[in-house]
Design a protein around this motif. Structure first.
Motif, PDB file in Angstrom:
ATOM      1  N   THR A  41       0.847  -1.184   0.000  1.00 34.81           N
ATOM      2  CA  THR A  41       0.000   0.000   0.000  1.00 34.81           C
ATOM      3  C   THR A  41       0.883   1.234   0.000  1.00 34.81           C
ATOM      4  O   THR A  41       1.946   1.231   0.623  1.00 34.81           O
ATOM      5  CB  THR A  41      -0.878   0.028   1.275  1.00 34.81           C
ATOM      6  N   SER A  64       0.546  -3.395   7.976  1.00 35.43           N
ATOM      7  CA  SER A  64      -0.750  -2.781   8.249  1.00 35.43           C
ATOM      8  C   SER A  64      -0.498  -1.391   8.805  1.00 35.43           C
ATOM      9  O   SER A  64       0.570  -1.131   9.398  1.00 35.43           O
ATOM     10  CB  SER A  64      -1.534  -3.608   9.279  1.00 35.43           C
ATOM     11  N   GLN A  94      -7.735   3.445   1.859  1.00 36.09           N
ATOM     12  CA  GLN A  94      -8.183   2.857   3.120  1.00 36.09           C
ATOM     13  C   GLN A  94      -8.667   3.914   4.103  1.00 36.09           C
ATOM     14  O   GLN A  94      -8.169   5.029   4.118  1.00 36.09           O
ATOM     15  CB  GLN A  94      -7.038   2.100   3.806  1.00 36.09           C
TER      16      GLN A  94
END
Length: 174
Positions: free
Chosen positions: A3, A66, A104
């Motif tokens: 990401t 994450s 996100q």
């Protein structure tokens, strides 16, 4: 899964630029992270109690962690670089904030992404707009450039760098 994560860096104690460079070096040493681009440096008035001016920048990271795991690492980097958490919005050697995780939304007790105050803070939006003006805020539905255009003037100005890498702008987003 990788990401793109945008991290805001700020410092207003001691040699501000050296603190930002040290944080950037620490970020580049994380196994699951690649530093893609760095904004220019921006000098800004502080938010909160009276204190010295800040030096700010934003970096784009390609990250396999994450956001929550990255936050833990960012907080350790802050601690390693002398950050003391004695006063809310007080002076600091280094401040590392996750501003955006591309595509996100994170809402948990310890992390809010996009950063809850991002749309109000020129010191974060100016450098972010250098890196990704077309990045869309997933909650507000506006691009970084549009958010910046809606802000009232604030005491933020580009600053000359001596050790910080030159801003690298993607050719398709200028």
């Amino acid at each position: 899964m990788s990401t793109i994560i945008y991290v805001g860096l700020g410092s207003n104690e001691g040699d501000r630029e050296s603190h930002l460079v040290a944080a950037l070096t620490a970020l580049s040493r994380i196994d699951a992270v690649a530093v893609l681009r760095c904004s220019s440096l921006f000098d800004s008035a502080p938010v909160g109690p009276p204190q010295p001016r800040y030096l700010n920048a934003v970096v784009a990271l390609d990250c396999d962690l994450s956001p929550q795991r990255l936050l833990v690492i960012l907080q350790q980097i802050e601690k390693d670089l002398g950050r003391r958490r004695e006063q809310r919005w007080g002076p600091r050697t280094i401040d590392l904030d996750i501003l955006f995780c591309e595509g996100q939304v994170v809402a948990d007790p310890h992390l809010q992404v996009p950063h809850l105050e991002l749309h109000k803070r020129r010191f974060a939006l100016e450098p972010l707009a250098e890196l990704s003006p077309a990045l869309q805020h997933p909650v507000l539905g506006m691009t970084v450039k549009e958010l910046l255009g809606k802000l009232a003037p604030q005491d933020v100005r580009r600053s000359e760098a001596t050790a910080w890498p030159e801003a690298s702008l993607p050719s398709n987003e200028t």
